[in-house]
Motif scaffolding. Structure first.
Motif, PDB file in Angstrom:
ATOM      1  N   GLY A 179       0.787  -1.229   0.000  1.00 19.36           N
ATOM      2  CA  GLY A 179       0.000   0.000   0.000  1.00 19.36           C
ATOM      3  C   GLY A 179       0.821   1.281   0.000  1.00 19.36           C
ATOM      4  N   ARG A 180       2.133   1.174  -0.071  1.00 16.06           N
ATOM      5  CA  ARG A 180       3.010   2.349  -0.108  1.00 16.06           C
ATOM      6  C   ARG A 180       3.672   2.442  -1.477  1.00 16.06           C
ATOM      7  NH1 ARG A 180       6.373   1.670   5.592  1.00 16.06           N
ATOM      8  NH2 ARG A 180       4.551   1.457   6.949  1.00 16.06           N
ATOM      9  N   THR A 181       3.803   3.651  -1.978  1.00 14.58           N
ATOM     10  CA  THR A 181       4.445   3.863  -3.277  1.00 14.58           C
ATOM     11  C   THR A 181       5.805   4.506  -3.065  1.00 14.58           C
ATOM     12  OG1 THR A 181       2.307   4.091  -4.363  1.00 14.58           O
ATOM     13  CG2 THR A 181       4.219   4.963  -5.545  1.00 14.58           C
ATOM     14  N   TYR A 182       6.790   3.943  -3.745  1.00 10.02           N
ATOM     15  CA  TYR A 182       8.170   4.423  -3.656  1.00 10.02           C
ATOM     16  C   TYR A 182       8.670   4.795  -5.042  1.00 10.02           C
ATOM     17  CZ  TYR A 182       8.081   2.234   0.950  1.00 10.02           C
ATOM     18  OH  TYR A 182       7.768   1.895   2.236  1.00 10.02           O
ATOM     19  N   GLU A 183       9.560   5.765  -5.069  1.00  4.62           N
ATOM     20  CA  GLU A 183      10.233   6.175  -6.306  1.00  4.62           C
ATOM     21  C   GLU A 183      11.711   5.822  -6.202  1.00  4.62           C
ATOM     22  OE1 GLU A 183       9.140  10.242  -7.997  1.00  4.62           O
ATOM     23  OE2 GLU A 183       8.663  10.420  -5.848  1.00  4.62           O
ATOM     24  N   LEU A 184      12.286   5.387  -7.305  1.00  3.31           N
ATOM     25  CA  LEU A 184      13.732   5.202  -7.399  1.00  3.31           C
ATOM     26  C   LEU A 184      14.314   6.499  -7.929  1.00  3.31           C
ATOM     27  CD1 LEU A 184      13.941   1.632  -8.926  1.00  3.31           C
ATOM     28  CD2 LEU A 184      13.942   2.321  -6.528  1.00  3.31           C
TER      29      LEU A 184
ATOM     30  N   LEU B 144      17.137  15.774  -2.269  1.00  3.53           N
ATOM     31  CA  LEU B 144      16.086  15.145  -3.072  1.00  3.53           C
ATOM     32  C   LEU B 144      14.968  14.545  -2.216  1.00  3.53           C
ATOM     33  CD1 LEU B 144      18.499  13.340  -5.554  1.00  3.53           C
ATOM     34  CD2 LEU B 144      16.964  15.255  -6.116  1.00  3.53           C
ATOM     35  N   ASN B 145      15.053  14.735  -0.902  1.00  4.60           N
ATOM     36  CA  ASN B 145      14.091  14.140   0.028  1.00  4.60           C
ATOM     37  C   ASN B 145      13.982  12.628  -0.194  1.00  4.60           C
ATOM     38  OD1 ASN B 145      12.300  14.216   2.193  1.00  4.60           O
ATOM     39  ND2 ASN B 145      10.526  14.473   0.847  1.00  4.60           N
ATOM     40  N   ALA B 146      15.132  12.010  -0.364  1.00  5.58           N
ATOM     41  CA  ALA B 146      15.208  10.566  -0.615  1.00  5.58           C
ATOM     42  C   ALA B 146      16.206   9.944   0.353  1.00  5.58           C
ATOM     43  CB  ALA B 146      15.614  10.312  -2.065  1.00  5.58           C
TER      44      ALA B 146
ATOM     45  N   SER C 151      20.526  -1.486  -6.863  1.00 11.50           N
ATOM     46  CA  SER C 151      20.628  -1.564  -5.411  1.00 11.50           C
ATOM     47  C   SER C 151      19.868  -0.365  -4.875  1.00 11.50           C
ATOM     48  CB  SER C 151      22.085  -1.474  -4.961  1.00 11.50           C
ATOM     49  OG  SER C 151      22.805  -2.589  -5.400  1.00 11.50           O
ATOM     50  N   LEU C 152      19.065  -0.572  -3.842  1.00  8.32           N
ATOM     51  CA  LEU C 152      18.262   0.489  -3.261  1.00  8.32           C
ATOM     52  C   LEU C 152      18.958   0.980  -2.001  1.00  8.32           C
ATOM     53  CD1 LEU C 152      14.759  -1.220  -3.611  1.00  8.32           C
ATOM     54  CD2 LEU C 152      16.067   0.051  -5.318  1.00  8.32           C
ATOM     55  N   VAL C 153      19.323   2.257  -1.977  1.00  5.83           N
ATOM     56  CA  VAL C 153      20.150   2.814  -0.911  1.00  5.83           C
ATOM     57  C   VAL C 153      19.291   3.605   0.073  1.00  5.83           C
ATOM     58  CG1 VAL C 153      22.156   4.258  -0.400  1.00  5.83           C
ATOM     59  CG2 VAL C 153      22.060   2.993  -2.561  1.00  5.83           C
ATOM     60  N   PHE C 154      19.531   3.372   1.366  1.00  7.88           N
ATOM     61  CA  PHE C 154      18.811   4.033   2.451  1.00  7.88           C
ATOM     62  C   PHE C 154      19.829   4.799   3.289  1.00  7.88           C
ATOM     63  CE2 PHE C 154      16.505   0.432   0.976  1.00  7.88           C
ATOM     64  CZ  PHE C 154      15.196   0.878   0.899  1.00  7.88           C
ATOM     65  N   THR C 155      20.012   6.068   2.958  1.00 10.51           N
ATOM     66  CA  THR C 155      21.118   6.830   3.542  1.00 10.51           C
ATOM     67  C   THR C 155      20.939   7.162   5.021  1.00 10.51           C
ATOM     68  OG1 THR C 155      20.160   8.910   2.759  1.00 10.51           O
ATOM     69  CG2 THR C 155      21.779   7.839   1.329  1.00 10.51           C
ATOM     70  N   SER C 156      19.728   7.065   5.554  1.00  9.54           N
ATOM     71  CA  SER C 156      19.525   7.302   6.982  1.00  9.54           C
ATOM     72  C   SER C 156      19.495   6.002   7.792  1.00  9.54           C
ATOM     73  CB  SER C 156      18.230   8.084   7.216  1.00  9.54           C
ATOM     74  OG  SER C 156      18.402   9.416   6.785  1.00  9.54           O
ATOM     75  N   TRP C 157      19.739   4.889   7.154  1.00  5.69           N
ATOM     76  CA  TRP C 157      19.827   3.604   7.845  1.00  5.69           C
ATOM     77  C   TRP C 157      21.312   3.319   8.012  1.00  5.69           C
ATOM     78  CZ3 TRP C 157      17.045  -1.378   5.700  1.00  5.69           C
ATOM     79  CH2 TRP C 157      17.145  -2.409   6.645  1.00  5.69           C
ATOM     80  N   ARG C 158      21.807   3.489   9.216  1.00  7.41           N
ATOM     81  CA  ARG C 158      23.240   3.410   9.478  1.00  7.41           C
ATOM     82  C   ARG C 158      23.552   2.340  10.509  1.00  7.41           C
ATOM     83  NH1 ARG C 158      25.955   8.322   8.021  1.00  7.41           N
ATOM     84  NH2 ARG C 158      24.674   9.296   6.439  1.00  7.41           N
TER      85      ARG C 158
ATOM     86  N   LEU D 200      24.387   1.534 -10.757  1.00  8.23           N
ATOM     87  CA  LEU D 200      23.194   0.751 -10.460  1.00  8.23           C
ATOM     88  C   LEU D 200      22.589   1.059  -9.100  1.00  8.23           C
ATOM     89  CD1 LEU D 200      24.398  -2.685 -11.865  1.00  8.23           C
ATOM     90  CD2 LEU D 200      23.052  -0.930 -13.011  1.00  8.23           C
ATOM     91  N   ASP D 201      23.105   2.065  -8.415  1.00  5.02           N
ATOM     92  CA  ASP D 201      22.567   2.448  -7.111  1.00  5.02           C
ATOM     93  C   ASP D 201      21.462   3.486  -7.305  1.00  5.02           C
ATOM     94  OD1 ASP D 201      24.548   0.899  -5.760  1.00  5.02           O
ATOM     95  OD2 ASP D 201      25.980   2.536  -6.037  1.00  5.02           O
ATOM     96  N   ARG D 202      20.397   3.342  -6.523  1.00  5.54           N
ATOM     97  CA  ARG D 202      19.309   4.321  -6.561  1.00  5.54           C
ATOM     98  C   ARG D 202      18.883   4.649  -5.138  1.00  5.54           C
ATOM     99  NH1 ARG D 202      20.856   4.299 -10.943  1.00  5.54           N
ATOM    100  NH2 ARG D 202      19.750   4.236 -12.913  1.00  5.54           N
ATOM    101  N   LEU D 203      18.619   5.910  -4.912  1.00  3.03           N
ATOM    102  CA  LEU D 203      17.996   6.339  -3.669  1.00  3.03           C
ATOM    103  C   LEU D 203      16.515   5.971  -3.742  1.00  3.03           C
ATOM    104  CD1 LEU D 203      19.591   9.890  -3.510  1.00  3.03           C
ATOM    105  CD2 LEU D 203      20.290   7.865  -2.199  1.00  3.03           C
ATOM    106  N   VAL D 204      15.878   5.931  -2.592  1.00  2.00           N
ATOM    107  CA  VAL D 204      14.457   5.583  -2.544  1.00  2.00           C
ATOM    108  C   VAL D 204      13.724   6.708  -1.828  1.00  2.00           C
ATOM    109  CG1 VAL D 204      12.771   3.861  -1.819  1.00  2.00           C
ATOM    110  CG2 VAL D 204      15.103   3.147  -2.401  1.00  2.00           C
ATOM    111  N   ARG D 205      12.620   7.130  -2.436  1.00  3.83           N
ATOM    112  CA  ARG D 205      11.793   8.188  -1.853  1.00  3.83           C
ATOM    113  C   ARG D 205      10.358   7.656  -1.779  1.00  3.83           C
ATOM    114  NH1 ARG D 205      12.765  13.337  -4.903  1.00  3.83           N
ATOM    115  NH2 ARG D 205      11.903  12.182  -6.652  1.00  3.83           N
ATOM    116  N   ARG D 206       9.736   7.847  -0.629  1.00  3.14           N
ATOM    117  CA  ARG D 206       8.341   7.424  -0.494  1.00  3.14           C
ATOM    118  C   ARG D 206       7.436   8.542  -0.970  1.00  3.14           C
ATOM    119  NH1 ARG D 206       5.149   5.418   4.887  1.00  3.14           N
ATOM    120  NH2 ARG D 206       3.140   5.148   3.856  1.00  3.14           N
TER     121      ARG D 206
END
Length: 145
Positions: A35-40, A63-65, A91-98, A130-136
């Protein structure tokens, strides 16, 4: 001997082949799971092939991602819903997950075999390609408020 008709035929055959050769469609740039939409979100600028992780983190904020463990874990829990077109592409990168004890590492998830796994990458590494940030994306109901 005039070779132009033969050259024209070869040129036409090449055009016919190009017109009938299927092209690989671009993978989607957004997906909906649970039920959540994400953008690469790509983070490289036009002339770049990679950047440092620190640059990537700065751009993620702009980029708020810059998603964290909550969203990354949610995507992993719902990995069976990730479109097949994305599997093994990015690869989906989560920059605030440390890593709490070592914050120079950021989380990313990548497909290996039949599953997506969480990994941690060092910010001193080169990131790109091949790395992409993810934005909800906001849900329609929250956007109306």
């Amino acid at each position: 001997m005039d070779t132009k008709p033969n050259e024209q035929a070869q040129g036409q055959n090449a055009k016919d082949t190009a017109a009938t050769t299927p092209t690989t469609p671009e993978p989607p740039t957004e997906f909906t799971i649970g039920g959540r939409t994400y953008e690469l979100v790509p983070f490289l600028e036009e002339s770049e092939s990679y950047v440092s992780g620190y640059t990537m983190v700065g751009r993620a904020k702009e980029l708020n991602a810059n998603l964290g463990e909550g969203e990354g874990g949610f995507i992993l829990e719902h990995q069976d819903e990730i479109p097949r077109e994305l599997q093994g592409k990015f690869s989906l990168v989560f920059t605030s997950w440390r890593v709490l004890s070592n914050p120079q590492y950021v989380a990313y998830i990548a497909r290996y075999g039949y599953r997506w796994y969480r990994y941690f990458g060092w910010l001193d590494y080169a990131w790109g390609g091949l790395d992409r940030l993810v934005r909800r994306r906001p849900s329609p109901s929250s956007a109306e408020r």
